[in-house]
Scaffold this motif. Structure first.
Motif, short mmCIF file in Angstrom:
data_model
loop_
_atom_site.label_atom_id
_atom_site.label_comp_id
_atom_site.label_asym_id
_atom_site.label_seq_id
_atom_site.Cartn_x
_atom_site.Cartn_y
_atom_site.Cartn_z
N LEU A 65 48.51 43.97 37.54
CA LEU A 65 47.20 43.59 38.06
C LEU A 65 46.19 44.72 37.92
O LEU A 65 45.03 44.49 37.58
N ILE A 66 46.61 45.95 38.18
CA ILE A 66 45.67 47.07 38.09
C ILE A 66 45.23 47.30 36.66
O ILE A 66 44.06 47.62 36.39
N HIS A 67 46.13 47.10 35.70
CA HIS A 67 45.74 47.23 34.29
C HIS A 67 44.83 46.09 33.87
O HIS A 67 43.91 46.29 33.05
N ALA A 68 45.07 44.90 34.39
CA ALA A 68 44.17 43.77 34.10
C ALA A 68 42.78 44.05 34.65
O ALA A 68 41.76 43.73 34.01
N LEU A 69 42.71 44.67 35.83
CA LEU A 69 41.42 45.01 36.42
C LEU A 69 40.69 46.04 35.57
O LEU A 69 39.48 45.93 35.34
N MET A 70 41.40 47.04 35.08
CA MET A 70 40.78 48.07 34.25
C MET A 70 40.30 47.49 32.92
O MET A 70 39.21 47.84 32.43
N MET A 98 51.60 34.26 40.65
CA MET A 98 50.14 34.31 40.72
C MET A 98 49.58 35.47 39.90
O MET A 98 48.51 35.35 39.29
N VAL A 99 50.29 36.60 39.85
CA VAL A 99 49.81 37.73 39.05
C VAL A 99 49.79 37.36 37.57
O VAL A 99 48.84 37.69 36.84
N LYS A 100 50.80 36.65 37.11
CA LYS A 100 50.84 36.22 35.71
C LYS A 100 49.69 35.27 35.38
O LYS A 100 49.16 35.30 34.26
N CYS A 101 49.31 34.43 36.33
CA CYS A 101 48.20 33.50 36.09
C CYS A 101 46.84 34.19 36.21
O CYS A 101 45.90 33.86 35.48
N LEU A 102 46.74 35.17 37.12
CA LEU A 102 45.45 35.81 37.38
C LEU A 102 45.10 36.87 36.34
O LEU A 102 43.91 37.08 36.04
N SER A 103 46.09 37.55 35.80
CA SER A 103 45.81 38.68 34.90
C SER A 103 44.94 38.30 33.72
O SER A 103 43.93 38.98 33.44
N PRO A 104 45.23 37.21 32.98
CA PRO A 104 44.33 36.85 31.86
C PRO A 104 42.92 36.48 32.31
O PRO A 104 41.95 36.73 31.58
N ILE A 105 42.80 35.91 33.50
CA ILE A 105 41.47 35.53 34.00
C ILE A 105 40.66 36.77 34.35
O ILE A 105 39.45 36.83 34.11
N LYS A 121 31.30 32.73 31.49
CA LYS A 121 30.91 32.75 32.91
C LYS A 121 30.55 34.17 33.33
O LYS A 121 31.13 35.14 32.87
N SER A 122 29.59 34.28 34.21
CA SER A 122 29.26 35.56 34.83
C SER A 122 29.04 35.28 36.31
O SER A 122 27.93 35.32 36.81
N ILE A 123 30.10 34.89 37.00
CA ILE A 123 30.02 34.46 38.39
C ILE A 123 30.88 35.39 39.23
O ILE A 123 32.03 35.10 39.47
N GLN A 124 30.34 36.48 39.64
CA GLN A 124 31.12 37.52 40.31
C GLN A 124 31.97 36.94 41.43
O GLN A 124 31.46 36.31 42.36
N ARG A 125 33.26 37.16 41.35
CA ARG A 125 34.22 36.67 42.35
C ARG A 125 35.06 37.86 42.82
O ARG A 125 36.27 37.90 42.66
N MET A 126 34.40 38.84 43.41
CA MET A 126 35.12 40.01 43.88
C MET A 126 36.07 39.67 45.02
O MET A 126 37.04 40.40 45.26
N GLY A 127 35.82 38.57 45.72
CA GLY A 127 36.75 38.14 46.76
C GLY A 127 38.12 37.83 46.19
O GLY A 127 39.15 38.10 46.83
N ILE A 128 38.17 37.24 45.00
CA ILE A 128 39.45 36.95 44.35
C ILE A 128 40.17 38.26 44.01
O ILE A 128 41.39 38.38 44.21
N ILE A 129 39.43 39.23 43.49
CA ILE A 129 40.02 40.52 43.15
C ILE A 129 40.60 41.19 44.40
O ILE A 129 41.72 41.70 44.39
N TRP A 130 39.83 41.19 45.45
CA TRP A 130 40.26 41.81 46.72
C TRP A 130 41.54 41.16 47.23
O TRP A 130 42.52 41.86 47.55
N ARG A 131 41.57 39.83 47.30
CA ARG A 131 42.75 39.16 47.84
C ARG A 131 43.95 39.31 46.91
O ARG A 131 45.10 39.38 47.38
N ALA A 132 43.72 39.38 45.60
CA ALA A 132 44.83 39.56 44.67
C ALA A 132 45.45 40.94 44.82
O ALA A 132 46.69 41.09 44.84
#
Length: 776
Positions: A535-540, A474-481, A508-519
């Motif tokens: 994941l933390i580098h993808a977030l930054m 899941m981290v590999k799929c989520l990081s590019p998103i 898209k500009s559809i804030q999905r902070m719930g996805i970030i939190w759960r990830a």
């Protein structure tokens, strides 16, 4: 009823005189409760004083009047249940009678015999049916029929004989028999009741009784104390919810606050857990349990709309009902009930510590069903899942399940069913669902996340992952998103066109902070250090992309090369924190207002909590960035905010960064300690900070608090801080203060040994537990 040619009983219209009589009854459940308590307490006081000459207390008048009223309208209860005001009166009578009499349970159940189907489909009658079913199986608060009142004959039994003697002679069946007869009436019409706005609720109550399980609020307030100290379900517990007919005071309507999308639709505030239902002794016998099991299986078989075999059928009406506003919640309840029953049979002796936390958004663990159970068979029918097809390999291709999962995830009711299956299924099936639904594919996952409904399914998936391998995928799929910054875009930067999602999922500009939190929660609990770093580098980098996308075109052209380099590295941790929390930095020179309300991004604050639990190499920049970024005023506001205190301050003081964070917080909050010590939320921070400090700093902190004795002694919070920080002992002398701290340390260590906390994590905790067993 549509779709069913069978006939069912319909009551006549009630007599007008009976309606007038019932409407005029001055029945008050609260007053009846007070009378019963006074009646019972009077005998207990006489027994304690050994006063045999005292006059016997008078039997509760309202209870006596309730039994008399029920006996007089016994033949018309079904008719009265179909009228608005009489139905409310009937519910009140049933609650009082069943609360204090076991015999009354038989009477109220027998009064509705033959009319269960009609009442289940009636606007008012369905409420009466639910109240009767639930109150009839509940334990009496005090069974006055058998109460020892020190007389030759029990007065409560005499009242029952006077009121119901003829009725009980004609209806000799006991509660379990009458219940099963009522469920037999409902079973042929179960498929129609499933999609009926009223009937589905009666059906849910019946299924809960058959399973012996009830749903309660996961984060209910502990205010249900009985007069003898025990929890009273009839007043403020589960049974209080059955008071459906009570008239509500007319109040001015308040505007409903729109739920924030980044808070996960406040699902954690609506969470329920299952617990064993407290039923009367007659419903706990082996015979009734066996008959209830058979009836429950028959009901589930009828509701699954399939034959007696377990063969896979193509999608049809059952799949349509998963998205029905009435049928969908019922099917979700069936999955949870079957999972609970299967889990309780296999893990009866296993006790798991409840780690649920409303502030952190940690939901209670759902019981999981096992392979081959009734719950698995039911889930396979819902998803048209062919169990003969292997989970992995070239032949792992479900013909229907993939399309069904995709369709359910985008529907409001069907998505809740899918979330329930993710939380209750076995580990192997969880992975198979991810494969069949395309959640391991980056493009498909992106489509799920961008959808307004299916993104909650992704959050449930991330929250219920079972293995480190799943977390890595899941981290590999989520990081590019996450890196493109579209999920982090603040709402204030959105344009009108951003609300419309095109098919290509571009811009898209559809804030999905719930996805970030759960990830982040996923990699903190189940991921490896490499997963956390990725994941933390993808977030930054995502925050860097978001900030660059908000710049004007001229600035982009002037520093294009520099921005490309910065974007690849990402925004610093110190720069990400205000965007994550939604809290701008204020100056300490500004006057501090104690009543000012703090607004934090809930999902962002919870994300920070889990980042603070990362490995030291990854969390150090975030911990130092937070402590250096915010000043005294901001930290005081965060410490006095429920969400900020639990997610951020507790994440620092209870986590692995405690030693570094405690010193910095102590120096910045030192002048605010007397103020926080007397606050409802802030005093918890003061006590935790005191425990985390080294010995010398504790002495300075106690000295500082000793200058504000009047403020601390003015309320319970301040007095609690005084006891924890040994403020009074400090004024008595150094020896007294040290002795108080030594006693606290002994008590804390003893408590930790009892509840099993502070053992470390991973292999360290396992080594400690093994050493402890060897010593024993």
């Amino acid at each position: 009823m549509e779709g069913n040619s069978q006939e069912y009983g319909r009551p006549r219209r009630p007599n007008a005189e009976t309606v007038s009589y019932l409407n005029g009854l001055p029945i008050d459940e609260k007053l009846a409760s007070e009378q019963v308590r006074a009646y019972v307490d009077s005998f207990q006081q006489n027994n304690d004083a050994d006063n045999t000459s005292a006059e016997a207390a008078e039997f509760p008048a309202l209870v006596n009047a309730t039994h008399a009223a029920l006996s007089s309208v016994f033949n018309e209860i079904a008719s009265l249940a179909c009228e608005e005001i009489p139905a409310q009166q009937i519910e009140t009578l049933v609650r009082i009678a069943c609360r204090y009499s076991a015999a009354a349970k038989r009477v109220v159940l027998a009064s509705l015999s033959g009319y269960w189907v009609f009442l289940s489909t009636h606007r008012f009658g369905s409420h009466v049916a639910q109240t009767v079913l639930r109150c009839a199986v509940a334990e009496c608060e005090v069974n006055l029929d058998e109460f020892d009142d020190k007389q030759d004959e029990c007065e409560g039994e005499m009242v029952i004989d006077d009121s119901y003697a003829s009725i009980l002679q004609e209806n000799t069946s006991f509660v379990p028999e009458i219940l099963l007869q009522a469920f037999e009436e409902l079973k042929p019409f179960a498929t129609d009741l499933t999609v009926h706005v009223c009937g589905t609720h009666v059906l849910r109550t019946a299924l809960c009784i058959l399973a012996g399980v009830e749903f309660v609020d996961a984060f209910a307030k502990p205010n249900g104390n009985k007069y003898d100290g025990s929890v009273n379900e009839w007043e403020s517990g589960v049974l209080s919810a059955t008071r459906r007919g009570k008239l509500k005071d007319k109040k001015k309507k308040k505007k409903k606050r729109k739920p924030d999308s980044d808070e996960g639709s406040s699902a954690e505030n609506k969470a329920t857990v299952m617990k064993k239902m407290n039923m009367i002794a007659d419903c706990q016998t082996t015979d009734f349990q066996n008959n209830a099991d058979v009836m429950l299986k028959d009901m589930v078989q009828v509701l699954s709309l399939s034959d007696a075999t377990n063969n896979v059928q193509p999608p049809g009406e059952l799949q349509q009902r998963t998205c029905h506003p009435s049928g969908g919640p019922l099917l979700v309840q069936i999955v949870r009930l079957l999972s609970y029953r299967d889990s309780s049979q296999h893990e009866a002796k296993k006790q798991v510590k409840d780690s649920a936390d409303r502030r952190l958004g940690i939901l209670p663990d759902e019981p999981k069903y096992s392979t081959g159970s009734d719950a698995e068979v039911f889930v396979h029918k819902l998803l048209c899942w062919d169990a003969s097809i292997p989970v992995e390999g070239d032949e792992a291709n479900q013909p229907h399940a993939g399309d069904i999962i995709y369709g359910l995830s985008g529907e409001p009711r069907g998505s809740i069913l899918l979330e329930t299956i993710f939380r209750t299924c076995p580990d192997e099936f969880h992975n198979a669902l991810c494969v069949a639904g395309g959640f391991y594919d980056e493009n498909t996952l992106k489509e799920y996340i961008y959808h307004g409904v299916s993104n909650f399914v992704v959050q449930a998936l991330l929250n219920s992952l079972r293995s480190r391998n799943q977390a890595n995928i899941m981290v590999k799929c989520l990081s590019p998103i996450i890196e493109d910054g579209s999920l982090l875009q603040p709402k204030k930067h959105r344009g009108p066109s951003d609300d419309q999602i095109d098919e290509n999922c571009d811009n898209k500009s559809i804030q999905r902070m719930g996805i970030i939190w759960r990830a982040v929660e996923m990699v903190s609990n189940s991921g490896s250090a490499q997963d956390q770093e990725q994941l933390i580098h993808a977030l930054m980098r995502g925050f860097a992309s978001m900030s660059f996308s908000g710049d004007d075109n001229a600035a982009k052209k002037d520093s294009e090369g520099k921005k490309k380099r910065s974007k690849s590295k990402g925004l610093s941790a110190k720069g990400c924190i205000p965007l994550l929390l939604g809290l701008t930095v204020s100056s300490d020179d500004e006057p501090y207002s104690s009543g000012e309300r703090l607004t934090l991004n809930a999902a962002g604050a919870r994300t920070m909590y889990h980042i603070f639990q990362f490995t030291e190499r990854l969390r150090s920049d975030w911990v130092n960035g937070f402590l250096n970024l915010y000043g005294t005023n901001d930290l005081a506001k965060i410490a006095n905010d429920g969400l900020g205190s639990r997610c951020i301050i507790d994440g620092l003081l209870d986590g692995p960064a405690k030693e570094v964070a405690s010193k910095s917080l102590y120096s910045k909050l030192f002048n605010r300690l007397p103020f926080l010590a007397a606050e409802r939320v802030g005093h918890h921070v003061v006590m935790k900070l005191f425990r985390a400090l080294p010995y010398d700093d504790k002495a300075v902190m106690s000295a500082e608090l000793s200058h504000s004795l009047n403020r601390l002694g003015s309320n319970a919070m301040g007095r609690s801080v005084m006891a924890t920080c040994a403020v009074k002992e400090y004024l008595e002398g150094e020896n007294a203060w040290k002795e108080a701290l030594a006693k606290q340390k002994v008590n804390e260590e003893w408590l930790k040994d009892i509840i099993g906390e502070d053992r470390g994590s991973g292999e360290e905790a396992g080594d400690k537990s093994r050493k402890k067993r060897r010593k024993e």
